[in-house]
Design a protein around this motif. Structure first.
Motif, PDB file in Angstrom:
ATOM      1  N   THR A 173       0.766  -1.060  -0.150  1.00  0.00           N
ATOM      2  CA  THR A 173      -0.161   0.202  -0.141  1.00  0.00           C
ATOM      3  C   THR A 173       0.803   1.375  -0.051  1.00  0.00           C
ATOM      4  O   THR A 173       0.435   2.206   0.543  1.00  0.00           O
ATOM      5  CB  THR A 173      -0.960   0.032   1.156  1.00  0.00           C
ATOM      6  OG1 THR A 173      -0.127  -0.069   2.194  1.00  0.00           O
ATOM      7  CG2 THR A 173      -2.241  -1.084   1.185  1.00  0.00           C
TER       8      THR A 173
ATOM      9  N   LEU B  85      -7.921   3.236  -1.169  1.00  0.00           N
ATOM     10  CA  LEU B  85      -8.401   3.901   0.223  1.00  0.00           C
ATOM     11  C   LEU B  85      -9.888   3.610   0.086  1.00  0.00           C
ATOM     12  O   LEU B  85     -10.538   3.464   1.023  1.00  0.00           O
ATOM     13  CB  LEU B  85      -8.030   5.324   0.135  1.00  0.00           C
ATOM     14  CG  LEU B  85      -8.641   6.212   1.130  1.00  0.00           C
ATOM     15  CD1 LEU B  85      -8.101   5.817   2.777  1.00  0.00           C
ATOM     16  CD2 LEU B  85      -8.336   7.733   0.888  1.00  0.00           C
TER      17      LEU B  85
ATOM     18  N   MET C  39     -10.485   0.395   1.355  1.00  0.00           N
ATOM     19  CA  MET C  39     -10.376   0.184   2.708  1.00  0.00           C
ATOM     20  C   MET C  39     -11.794   0.795   3.514  1.00  0.00           C
ATOM     21  O   MET C  39     -12.205   0.454   4.576  1.00  0.00           O
ATOM     22  CB  MET C  39      -9.295   1.032   3.331  1.00  0.00           C
ATOM     23  CG  MET C  39      -8.101   0.096   2.792  1.00  0.00           C
ATOM     24  SD  MET C  39      -6.499   1.278   3.422  1.00  0.00           S
ATOM     25  CE  MET C  39      -5.103   0.366   2.691  1.00  0.00           C
TER      26      MET C  39
ATOM     27  N   GLN D 199     -14.628  -1.651   3.379  1.00  0.00           N
ATOM     28  CA  GLN D 199     -14.251  -2.493   3.999  1.00  0.00           C
ATOM     29  C   GLN D 199     -14.846  -2.304   5.629  1.00  0.00           C
ATOM     30  O   GLN D 199     -15.447  -3.107   6.424  1.00  0.00           O
ATOM     31  CB  GLN D 199     -13.141  -3.477   4.076  1.00  0.00           C
ATOM     32  CG  GLN D 199     -12.842  -4.436   4.871  1.00  0.00           C
ATOM     33  CD  GLN D 199     -11.429  -4.985   4.634  1.00  0.00           C
ATOM     34  OE1 GLN D 199     -10.769  -4.518   3.702  1.00  0.00           O
ATOM     35  NE2 GLN D 199     -10.969  -5.922   5.224  1.00  0.00           N
ATOM     36  N   VAL D 200     -14.148  -1.286   6.127  1.00  0.00           N
ATOM     37  CA  VAL D 200     -14.158  -0.808   7.526  1.00  0.00           C
ATOM     38  C   VAL D 200     -15.769  -0.415   7.927  1.00  0.00           C
ATOM     39  O   VAL D 200     -16.152  -0.562   8.816  1.00  0.00           O
ATOM     40  CB  VAL D 200     -13.265   0.433   7.788  1.00  0.00           C
ATOM     41  CG1 VAL D 200     -13.383   0.605   9.363  1.00  0.00           C
ATOM     42  CG2 VAL D 200     -11.969  -0.366   7.811  1.00  0.00           C
TER      43      VAL D 200
ATOM     44  N   CYS E 128     -17.122   5.215   9.590  1.00  0.00           N
ATOM     45  CA  CYS E 128     -15.725   4.936   9.322  1.00  0.00           C
ATOM     46  C   CYS E 128     -14.815   6.167   9.264  1.00  0.00           C
ATOM     47  O   CYS E 128     -15.292   7.206   8.880  1.00  0.00           O
ATOM     48  CB  CYS E 128     -15.875   4.322   7.929  1.00  0.00           C
ATOM     49  SG  CYS E 128     -13.972   4.264   7.204  1.00  0.00           S
TER      50      CYS E 128
ATOM     51  N   LYS F 207       3.133  -0.882   9.826  1.00  0.00           N
ATOM     52  CA  LYS F 207       2.525  -2.245   9.633  1.00  0.00           C
ATOM     53  C   LYS F 207       3.092  -3.085  10.812  1.00  0.00           C
ATOM     54  O   LYS F 207       2.361  -4.021  11.114  1.00  0.00           O
ATOM     55  CB  LYS F 207       2.797  -2.604   8.194  1.00  0.00           C
ATOM     56  CG  LYS F 207       2.361  -1.733   7.437  1.00  0.00           C
ATOM     57  CD  LYS F 207       0.729  -1.506   7.164  1.00  0.00           C
ATOM     58  CE  LYS F 207       0.210  -3.123   6.806  1.00  0.00           C
ATOM     59  NZ  LYS F 207      -1.117  -2.754   6.665  1.00  0.00           N
TER      60      LYS F 207
ATOM     61  N   LYS G 241      -3.754  -1.962  10.290  1.00  0.00           N
ATOM     62  CA  LYS G 241      -4.282  -2.925   9.103  1.00  0.00           C
ATOM     63  C   LYS G 241      -4.444  -2.003   7.991  1.00  0.00           C
ATOM     64  O   LYS G 241      -4.218  -2.478   6.779  1.00  0.00           O
ATOM     65  CB  LYS G 241      -5.550  -3.516   9.783  1.00  0.00           C
ATOM     66  CG  LYS G 241      -6.051  -4.542   8.725  1.00  0.00           C
ATOM     67  CD  LYS G 241      -7.118  -5.346   9.513  1.00  0.00           C
ATOM     68  CE  LYS G 241      -7.822  -6.626   8.215  1.00  0.00           C
ATOM     69  NZ  LYS G 241      -8.762  -7.314   8.665  1.00  0.00           N
ATOM     70  N   HIS G 242      -5.347  -0.906   8.209  1.00  0.00           N
ATOM     71  CA  HIS G 242      -5.560  -0.145   6.974  1.00  0.00           C
ATOM     72  C   HIS G 242      -5.035   1.036   6.933  1.00  0.00           C
ATOM     73  O   HIS G 242      -5.309   2.283   7.335  1.00  0.00           O
ATOM     74  CB  HIS G 242      -7.269   0.086   7.105  1.00  0.00           C
ATOM     75  CG  HIS G 242      -8.123  -1.087   7.272  1.00  0.00           C
ATOM     76  ND1 HIS G 242      -8.171  -1.963   6.175  1.00  0.00           N
ATOM     77  CD2 HIS G 242      -8.787  -1.747   8.227  1.00  0.00           C
ATOM     78  CE1 HIS G 242      -8.871  -3.117   6.696  1.00  0.00           C
ATOM     79  NE2 HIS G 242      -9.446  -2.798   7.726  1.00  0.00           N
ATOM     80  N   TYR G 243      -3.654   1.104   6.251  1.00  0.00           N
ATOM     81  CA  TYR G 243      -2.654   2.180   6.173  1.00  0.00           C
ATOM     82  C   TYR G 243      -2.311   2.277   4.655  1.00  0.00           C
ATOM     83  O   TYR G 243      -2.134   1.472   4.184  1.00  0.00           O
ATOM     84  CB  TYR G 243      -1.678   1.991   7.085  1.00  0.00           C
ATOM     85  CG  TYR G 243      -0.351   2.756   6.699  1.00  0.00           C
ATOM     86  CD1 TYR G 243      -0.213   4.195   7.043  1.00  0.00           C
ATOM     87  CD2 TYR G 243       0.716   2.225   6.147  1.00  0.00           C
ATOM     88  CE1 TYR G 243       0.890   4.827   6.810  1.00  0.00           C
ATOM     89  CE2 TYR G 243       1.683   2.964   5.757  1.00  0.00           C
ATOM     90  CZ  TYR G 243       1.857   4.192   6.173  1.00  0.00           C
ATOM     91  OH  TYR G 243       3.049   4.917   5.963  1.00  0.00           O
TER      92      TYR G 243
ATOM     93  N   VAL H  28      -7.490   4.323   8.182  1.00  0.00           N
ATOM     94  CA  VAL H  28      -8.812   3.997   8.456  1.00  0.00           C
ATOM     95  C   VAL H  28      -9.242   3.045   9.516  1.00  0.00           C
ATOM     96  O   VAL H  28      -8.386   1.993   9.913  1.00  0.00           O
ATOM     97  CB  VAL H  28      -9.287   3.248   6.936  1.00  0.00           C
ATOM     98  CG1 VAL H  28     -10.723   3.366   6.992  1.00  0.00           C
ATOM     99  CG2 VAL H  28      -8.599   4.163   5.844  1.00  0.00           C
ATOM    100  N   SER H  29     -10.313   3.405  10.237  1.00  0.00           N
ATOM    101  CA  SER H  29     -10.548   2.730  11.252  1.00  0.00           C
ATOM    102  C   SER H  29     -12.068   3.023  11.830  1.00  0.00           C
ATOM    103  O   SER H  29     -12.582   4.068  11.453  1.00  0.00           O
ATOM    104  CB  SER H  29      -9.615   3.073  12.599  1.00  0.00           C
ATOM    105  OG  SER H  29     -10.242   2.292  13.765  1.00  0.00           O
TER     106      SER H  29
END
Length: 299
Positions: free
Chosen positions: A104, A121, A124, A127-128, A136, A212, A218-220, A230-231
């Motif tokens: 990524t 992005l 992600m 997904q989140v 999100c 990482k 996880k979402h970077y 992202v979280s």
């Protein structure tokens, strides 16, 4: 970690230098300085080869100019022979570090780029948010004066971890230390060098690996000095920010731009790499649209 020796011959071989010339000239044939170099091409390449082999090579000066795209940037252009060498160095050094880059990291890599970064992005965030059924949150940051702030000592230290060829390190040091920004001696890599794009990825890869493997975000994702996390948990991102600042300052001697730390939600729209992404659609950033029409007018 794999260690590399005996790279100098690969970089400085006549075959590689002529290949570097072919890669360099592809879109610059009508430039006056390129035409002058090509007029005595073999003599110029052979002279560069001799200087490298005898360790008498010295990187030349830069000529500076400004571009507005739409943000004003100070570009530093090296001499043609130095730019040919940059291509020769890039062709050998880039594959060594490419295998270390995270999936990524999207800047200046074949098959990656801004559009894949925007799509990643968006994926992600979908997904989140469970396809926008949950809130999100996205933390987006930008390093302040990144290219001007790159520390030569730290950069060369990172390069030395994998490259144990003293002649190659002499050559890389010559390129890195050929430029110092207004921030001070021993700082900065010039916008305009092909090698600067590679050095930027190598430098920020240290941060990627921290995010990482240590933080386990996880979402970077990252593009040069712009990155996003992202979280679904806003508090997690707020508590992560001091750790990010500390790592960048202590390990890479760079700092976040205080006005470009943005914490927003998917529904509010996330501005990243020229687009503002929403759950149902995506818009061009106003500055991106302005740049497109400006170029169309010029053409």
């Amino acid at each position: 970690m794999k260690i590399y020796n005996n790279l100098f011959e690969q970089i400085t071989s006549l075959e590689n230098l002529f290949s570097a010339w072919d890669a360099f000239k592809s879109d610059k044939r009508k430039k006056p300085d390129v035409m002058r170099f090509e007029w005595q091409l073999e003599e110029n390449i052979f002279r560069l080869h001799r200087e490298l082999k005898s360790a008498t090579y010295r990187h030349g000066p830069y000529s500076g100019f400004y571009v507005t795209d739409p943000k004003q940037r100070h570009i530093h252009k090296a001499l043609v022979r130095d730019r040919v060498l940059h291509h020769a160095v890039f062709s050998v050094i880039n594959p060594i570090f490419e295998e270390m880059f995270i999936p990524t990291s999207f800047s200046c890599r074949v098959g990656y780029g801004t559009h894949r970064g925007v799509e990643a992005l968006a994926g992600m965030m979908r997904q989140v948010s469970k396809n926008n059924t949950r809130t999100c949150h996205v933390l987006k940051c930008d390093v302040r004066k990144f290219f001007d702030s790159v520390d030569h000592r730290i950069l060369l230290g990172i390069l030395t971890k994998r490259i144990k060829d003293e002649k190659v390190m002499w050559l890389l040091r010559s390129i890195v230390e050929s430029y110092s920004s207004e921030i001070g001696s021993g700082k900065g890599i010039p916008i305009g060098n092909l090698t600067s794009q590679l050095f930027a990825n190598i430098y920020m890869n240290e941060f990627d690996r921290y995010m990482k493997h240590m933080v386990k975000a996880k979402h970077y994702l990252r593009y040069t000095d712009d990155f996003a996390i992202v979280s679904e948990n806003r508090t997690y991102l707020e508590e992560l920010l001091p750790k990010i600042k500390e790592f960048l300052s202590n390990n890479l001697a760079i700092n976040l731009h205080p006005n470009k730390i943005i914490l927003s939600t998917f529904c509010q729209g996330v501005d990243f790499l020229g687009y503002v992404s929403f759950p149902q659609y995506r818009l061009l950033r106003t500055k991106t649209r302005w740049r497109i029409f400006s170029r169309l007018r010029k053409n």
